[in-house]
Design a protein around this motif. Structure first.
Motif, PDB file in Angstrom:
ATOM      1  N   LEU A 170       0.829  -1.194   0.000  1.00  0.00           N
ATOM      2  CA  LEU A 170       0.000   0.000   0.000  1.00  0.00           C
ATOM      3  C   LEU A 170       0.866   1.248   0.000  1.00  0.00           C
ATOM      4  CD1 LEU A 170      -1.984  -2.238   1.021  1.00  0.00           C
ATOM      5  CD2 LEU A 170      -3.016  -0.483   2.484  1.00  0.00           C
ATOM      6  N   GLN A 171       0.319   2.329  -0.529  1.00  0.00           N
ATOM      7  CA  GLN A 171       0.965   3.623  -0.409  1.00  0.00           C
ATOM      8  C   GLN A 171       0.723   4.156   1.007  1.00  0.00           C
ATOM      9  OE1 GLN A 171       2.886   5.080  -2.797  1.00  0.00           O
ATOM     10  NE2 GLN A 171       2.561   3.163  -3.939  1.00  0.00           N
ATOM     11  N   PRO A 172       1.572   5.086   1.473  1.00  0.00           N
ATOM     12  CA  PRO A 172       1.368   5.657   2.811  1.00  0.00           C
ATOM     13  C   PRO A 172      -0.042   6.220   2.986  1.00  0.00           C
ATOM     14  CG  PRO A 172       3.492   6.314   1.931  1.00  0.00           C
ATOM     15  CD  PRO A 172       2.765   5.631   0.806  1.00  0.00           C
ATOM     16  N   ASP A 173      -0.651   5.910   4.119  1.00  0.00           N
ATOM     17  CA  ASP A 173      -1.984   6.413   4.467  1.00  0.00           C
ATOM     18  C   ASP A 173      -3.079   5.913   3.531  1.00  0.00           C
ATOM     19  OD1 ASP A 173      -0.910   7.952   6.583  1.00  0.00           O
ATOM     20  OD2 ASP A 173      -0.405   9.557   5.180  1.00  0.00           O
ATOM     21  N   GLN A 174      -2.824   4.844   2.808  1.00  0.00           N
ATOM     22  CA  GLN A 174      -3.827   4.265   1.918  1.00  0.00           C
ATOM     23  C   GLN A 174      -4.434   3.035   2.579  1.00  0.00           C
ATOM     24  OE1 GLN A 174      -2.326   2.441  -1.737  1.00  0.00           O
ATOM     25  NE2 GLN A 174      -4.021   3.347  -2.895  1.00  0.00           N
ATOM     26  N   SER A 175      -5.761   2.933   2.565  1.00  0.00           N
ATOM     27  CA  SER A 175      -6.419   1.763   3.147  1.00  0.00           C
ATOM     28  C   SER A 175      -6.446   0.624   2.135  1.00  0.00           C
ATOM     29  CB  SER A 175      -7.854   2.103   3.552  1.00  0.00           C
ATOM     30  OG  SER A 175      -8.678   2.266   2.406  1.00  0.00           O
ATOM     31  N   TYR A 176      -6.706  -0.570   2.622  1.00  0.00           N
ATOM     32  CA  TYR A 176      -6.781  -1.724   1.732  1.00  0.00           C
ATOM     33  C   TYR A 176      -7.875  -1.523   0.685  1.00  0.00           C
ATOM     34  CZ  TYR A 176      -7.597  -6.455   0.058  1.00  0.00           C
ATOM     35  OH  TYR A 176      -7.783  -7.551  -0.754  1.00  0.00           O
ATOM     36  N   ALA A 177      -9.046  -1.044   1.118  1.00  0.00           N
ATOM     37  CA  ALA A 177     -10.158  -0.852   0.192  1.00  0.00           C
ATOM     38  C   ALA A 177      -9.807   0.180  -0.875  1.00  0.00           C
ATOM     39  CB  ALA A 177     -11.417  -0.436   0.946  1.00  0.00           C
ATOM     40  N   GLU A 178      -9.170   1.267  -0.480  1.00  0.00           N
ATOM     41  CA  GLU A 178      -8.766   2.290  -1.447  1.00  0.00           C
ATOM     42  C   GLU A 178      -7.777   1.718  -2.459  1.00  0.00           C
ATOM     43  OE1 GLU A 178      -9.085   6.250   1.444  1.00  0.00           O
ATOM     44  OE2 GLU A 178      -7.201   5.133   1.279  1.00  0.00           O
ATOM     45  N   TRP A 179      -6.857   0.925  -1.964  1.00  0.00           N
ATOM     46  CA  TRP A 179      -5.838   0.300  -2.813  1.00  0.00           C
ATOM     47  C   TRP A 179      -6.476  -0.629  -3.839  1.00  0.00           C
ATOM     48  CZ3 TRP A 179      -3.302  -4.814  -1.752  1.00  0.00           C
ATOM     49  CH2 TRP A 179      -2.106  -4.986  -2.455  1.00  0.00           C
ATOM     50  N   MET A 180      -7.433  -1.431  -3.379  1.00  0.00           N
ATOM     51  CA  MET A 180      -8.104  -2.369  -4.273  1.00  0.00           C
ATOM     52  C   MET A 180      -8.977  -1.648  -5.299  1.00  0.00           C
ATOM     53  SD  MET A 180      -7.360  -5.602  -3.915  1.00  0.00           S
ATOM     54  CE  MET A 180      -8.804  -6.572  -4.359  1.00  0.00           C
ATOM     55  N   HIS A 181      -9.686  -0.635  -4.865  1.00  0.00           N
ATOM     56  CA  HIS A 181     -10.522   0.121  -5.809  1.00  0.00           C
ATOM     57  C   HIS A 181      -9.659   0.774  -6.891  1.00  0.00           C
ATOM     58  CE1 HIS A 181     -14.458  -0.423  -4.117  1.00  0.00           C
ATOM     59  NE2 HIS A 181     -14.090   0.023  -2.930  1.00  0.00           N
ATOM     60  N   SER A 182      -8.469   1.217  -6.514  1.00  0.00           N
ATOM     61  CA  SER A 182      -7.555   1.803  -7.491  1.00  0.00           C
ATOM     62  C   SER A 182      -7.130   0.751  -8.519  1.00  0.00           C
ATOM     63  CB  SER A 182      -6.319   2.369  -6.783  1.00  0.00           C
ATOM     64  OG  SER A 182      -5.378   2.868  -7.714  1.00  0.00           O
ATOM     65  N   ALA A 183      -6.830  -0.460  -8.036  1.00  0.00           N
ATOM     66  CA  ALA A 183      -6.442  -1.540  -8.946  1.00  0.00           C
ATOM     67  C   ALA A 183      -7.594  -1.907  -9.882  1.00  0.00           C
ATOM     68  CB  ALA A 183      -6.001  -2.765  -8.138  1.00  0.00           C
ATOM     69  N   LEU A 184      -8.805  -1.946  -9.343  1.00  0.00           N
ATOM     70  CA  LEU A 184      -9.963  -2.281 -10.161  1.00  0.00           C
ATOM     71  C   LEU A 184     -10.266  -1.183 -11.170  1.00  0.00           C
ATOM     72  CD1 LEU A 184     -12.422  -3.937  -7.607  1.00  0.00           C
ATOM     73  CD2 LEU A 184     -10.758  -4.997  -9.129  1.00  0.00           C
ATOM     74  N   SER A 185      -9.989   0.036 -10.794  1.00  0.00           N
ATOM     75  CA  SER A 185     -10.185   1.151 -11.721  1.00  0.00           C
ATOM     76  C   SER A 185      -9.259   0.992 -12.932  1.00  0.00           C
ATOM     77  CB  SER A 185      -9.904   2.481 -11.021  1.00  0.00           C
ATOM     78  OG  SER A 185     -10.024   3.561 -11.918  1.00  0.00           O
ATOM     79  N   ASP A 186      -8.027   0.551 -12.677  1.00  0.00           N
ATOM     80  CA  ASP A 186      -7.084   0.324 -13.778  1.00  0.00           C
ATOM     81  C   ASP A 186      -7.596  -0.779 -14.710  1.00  0.00           C
ATOM     82  OD1 ASP A 186      -5.373   2.248 -12.877  1.00  0.00           O
ATOM     83  OD2 ASP A 186      -4.054   0.870 -11.810  1.00  0.00           O
ATOM     84  N   LEU A 187      -8.087  -1.869 -14.113  1.00  0.00           N
ATOM     85  CA  LEU A 187      -8.627  -2.947 -14.923  1.00  0.00           C
ATOM     86  C   LEU A 187      -9.880  -2.497 -15.676  1.00  0.00           C
ATOM     87  CD1 LEU A 187      -8.269  -6.087 -12.610  1.00  0.00           C
ATOM     88  CD2 LEU A 187      -6.811  -5.401 -14.517  1.00  0.00           C
ATOM     89  N   GLY A 188     -10.667  -1.654 -15.022  1.00  0.00           N
ATOM     90  CA  GLY A 188     -11.901  -1.177 -15.644  1.00  0.00           C
ATOM     91  C   GLY A 188     -11.650  -0.377 -16.911  1.00  0.00           C
ATOM     92  N   SER A 189     -10.453   0.207 -17.025  1.00  0.00           N
ATOM     93  CA  SER A 189     -10.136   0.982 -18.226  1.00  0.00           C
ATOM     94  C   SER A 189     -10.131   0.094 -19.473  1.00  0.00           C
ATOM     95  CB  SER A 189      -8.771   1.666 -18.072  1.00  0.00           C
ATOM     96  OG  SER A 189      -7.719   0.690 -18.002  1.00  0.00           O
ATOM     97  N   LEU A 190      -9.967  -1.218 -19.280  1.00  0.00           N
ATOM     98  CA  LEU A 190      -9.954  -2.139 -20.422  1.00  0.00           C
ATOM     99  C   LEU A 190     -11.350  -2.345 -20.987  1.00  0.00           C
ATOM    100  CD1 LEU A 190      -7.496  -4.859 -19.067  1.00  0.00           C
ATOM    101  CD2 LEU A 190      -6.980  -2.835 -20.451  1.00  0.00           C
ATOM    102  N   ALA A 191     -12.369  -1.996 -20.198  1.00  0.00           N
ATOM    103  CA  ALA A 191     -13.748  -2.193 -20.652  1.00  0.00           C
ATOM    104  C   ALA A 191     -14.287  -0.961 -21.360  1.00  0.00           C
ATOM    105  CB  ALA A 191     -14.631  -2.546 -19.462  1.00  0.00           C
ATOM    106  N   GLU A 192     -13.518   0.092 -21.375  1.00  0.00           N
ATOM    107  CA  GLU A 192     -13.990   1.348 -21.969  1.00  0.00           C
ATOM    108  C   GLU A 192     -13.833   1.353 -23.485  1.00  0.00           C
ATOM    109  OE1 GLU A 192     -11.722   4.298 -19.936  1.00  0.00           O
ATOM    110  OE2 GLU A 192     -12.779   3.991 -18.020  1.00  0.00           O
TER     111      GLU A 192
END
Length: 321
Positions: free
Chosen positions: A299-321
């Motif tokens: 994780l990045q400093p001060d980043q929660s697990y949920a925030e980290w995962m949502h960021s990863a999913l956002s990257d994957l979601g770009s493939l559906a655009e």
């Protein structure tokens, strides 16, 4: 490039661990439950659940450190030996924890053991949980090698992490009974966030099912599979990169041909590891106009697990655009 580890949080002498139990901890000050995690992924979960009642030390919290090859220090051992609760990944990922916790009376949570894919024969039943079907093998954690056929990067499996969250709350409750309601409430909130992540994954799976991707290292494999992506990486490429070995020339050529042909929609990499072969795949993807998505083990400093995962999913979601 090296970065300093997180500052070591020393356990207070007032927390006395007895056989099978511990004194009741008082929130704040020296009475906090001492938790040591191998990485800040698990340290973050413990901090979210424990709040002010715990003091968490994450031995690795810098993306410049590779837990696969991390060499623990005397300070790390001291932290683990004074801990009430130790959280490790297991599965060959953070094998340095084995030596650190040798002789420790701490309760141990090994995240990999909660994975449905974890080999039954080597489940180490620290808690007597129902997930451990077979007796503990004495060879369960022998050596530092990866378990054949098992992807140890289980923090990208929300089902596994849900069980880990429940276990953290249960173990903290045993160590600090007066904090039971606080631990239960925090764990409930966190499992709700995990449920939201699973919903997001299910939506991605519908949109991306069967989408071919090239995965240079096993790190994002579990997440990619959950999102419906089809890993078409030539056999032997990812495992060689993970182990720090050279990719066979024929395998590299096959991979380059795959990317050059435009048969893959994206290249998924580990931001913390790589090498010449990975760089060549990334360069080929850039020339072919194929996106390269990098995933981190920490994780990045001060980043929660949920925030980290949502960021990863956002990257994957770009493939559906």
């Amino acid at each position: 490039m090296q970065k300093p580890l997180a500052a070591l949080a020393l356990a207070a002498a007032s927390v006395i661990v007895l056989t099978g139990c511990a004194t009741t901890a008082t929130p704040g000050g020296d009475g906090r439950v001492q938790v040591v995690a191998s990485t800040n992924v698990y340290g973050s979960l413990a901090a979210e659940i424990g709040g002010d009642r715990v003091e968490v030390t994450s031995l690795i919290d810098s993306a410049a450190k590779d837990p696969h090859s991390y060499e623990a220090t005397a300070r790390d051992r001291l932290a683990v030996q004074k801990a009430d609760l130790v959280i490790e990944n297991g599965g060959g990922y953070d094998s340095f924890m084995e030596e650190l916790r040798d002789g420790s009376d701490a309760t141990v949570i090994t995240a990999a053991e909660f994975s449905h894919d974890y080999p039954d024969a080597i489940v180490d039943d620290h808690h007597g949980d129902e997930h451990a079907d077979d007796e503990h093998s004495e060879d369960a954690h022998a050596g530092h090698d990866h378990i054949e056929g098992f992807n140890e990067h289980v923090w990208f499996d929300t089902h596994t992490i849900s069980h880990v969250v429940e276990q953290i709350a249960d173990d903290l409750t045993v160590l600090d009974p007066s904090g039971a309601s606080a631990y239960e409430s925090a764990a409930k909130t966190l499992t709700g966030e995990l449920a939201d992540i699973e919903t997001e994954l299910a939506t991605l799976h519908e949109k991306l099912e069967g989408t071919p991707v090239f995965i240079t290292e096993p790190l994002p494999g579990l997440l990619a599979a959950a999102a419906g992506l089809d890993d078409v990486t030539p056999d032997g490429f990812a495992s060689a990169v993970e182990e720090g070995n050279d990719v066979a020339p024929a395998t590299l050529l096959e991979g380059l041909s795959l990317v050059d042909s435009g048969e893959v929609r994206a290249v998924l990499t580990n931001a913390q590891t790589g090498g010449g072969e990975t760089a060549r795949i990334e360069d080929a993807a850039e020339q072919a106009g194929i996106p390269v998505l990098a995933f981190s083990e920490l994780l990045q400093p001060d980043q929660s697990y949920a925030e980290w995962m949502h960021s990863a999913l956002s990257d994957l979601g770009s493939l559906a655009e």
